[in-house]
Design a protein around this motif. Structure first.
Motif: not given
Length: 238
Positions: A118, A188, A207, A200, A123, A121, A203-204
């Motif tokens: 993580d 996440n 961002n 997902k 996270q 990435d 994550k969006n």
């Protein structure tokens, strides 16, 4: 095939390093790329070997972990792995750019492997004590007076600090929920389970939050959410 994640260990205790080496050698997808006994050695090895993640202790002779985080962050993700549970130490490490903070004894081998992945990435992974420091810091932040605009009353929240953040950065209700989960240290996947949405989608949202906060990492986002971004900037410039 995906290249294994390269991991650097920085801890002055040879027994701790030995245990981590044994774990990493048997973990699929991870590769040990070096061991350091203090902060200076960790920085030198990071510059030479470019690890994806560095497991960094706080208290080490010579240069300790906190003193080199700022120099390591442009090179590698930092996952603090330490016995130090002092709130001030945790706050300083995360404000300086550490991607996570784990206390020895608060995780099992599988959890550590996931935390390393993580961290690579970007996270945030936190032990309960570290998550409590972040959540407590947000709750105790001095509230800022709210604008007396009836159109904004729909975004009112029992926690006035969260409301101020929502208004200032134009966060949507869902983005605000994601921010609440971020400061608890959830990944996440954990946030997705908590909010009953897809990873997902999380994550969006993250961002989008990064763009609205003007940051590029979870550590920077936490600094803004906890009101420590300006303080961290002052400390860096000095």
């Amino acid at each position: 095939m995906t290249a294994p994640l390269r991991v650097l260990i920085a801890d002055d205790n040879p027994i701790v390093r030995m245990g981590l080496v044994a774990l990493l050698d048997n973990a699929p997808g991870l590769e040990l790329c070096g061991e350091a006994a203090d902060g200076r050695e960790a920085l030198a090895l990071a510059l030479e070997r470019r690890p994806d993640v560095t497991l960094l202790d706080v208290r080490m002779p010579g240069a300790d972990g906190l003193s080199v985080i700022g120099d390591l962050v442009p090179i590698t993700r930092i996952l603090m792995l330490t016995h130090s549970d002092e709130p001030d130490v945790i706050s300083r490490a995360l404000a300086a750019g550490a991607t996570g903070y784990l206390l020895h004894g608060s995780f099992d081998p599988d959890e550590l492997v996931r935390a390393v992945s993580d961290a690579a990435d970007g996270q945030m992974r936190l032990s309960p004590a570290a998550a409590a420091v972040l959540a407590g810091g947000l709750r105790e932040h001095e509230p800022i007076p709210m604008p007396a605009d009836p159109d904004e009353s729909a975004t009112a929240d029992p926690d006035r600090r969260w409301t101020e953040l929502c208004l200032e950065h134009r966060l949507s209700p869902r983005e605000l929920e994601v921010c609440r989960e971020l400061v608890t240290g959830r990944s996440n996947r954990d946030i997705a389970r908590q909010l009953f949405i897809e990873p997902k989608t999380v994550k969006n949202h993250i961002n989008s939050v990064f763009a609205k906060l003007g940051v590029t990492s979870r550590a920077e986002a936490l600094a803004v959410l906890l009101g420590t971004a300006e303080e961290a900037s002052v400390q860096t410039s000095s």
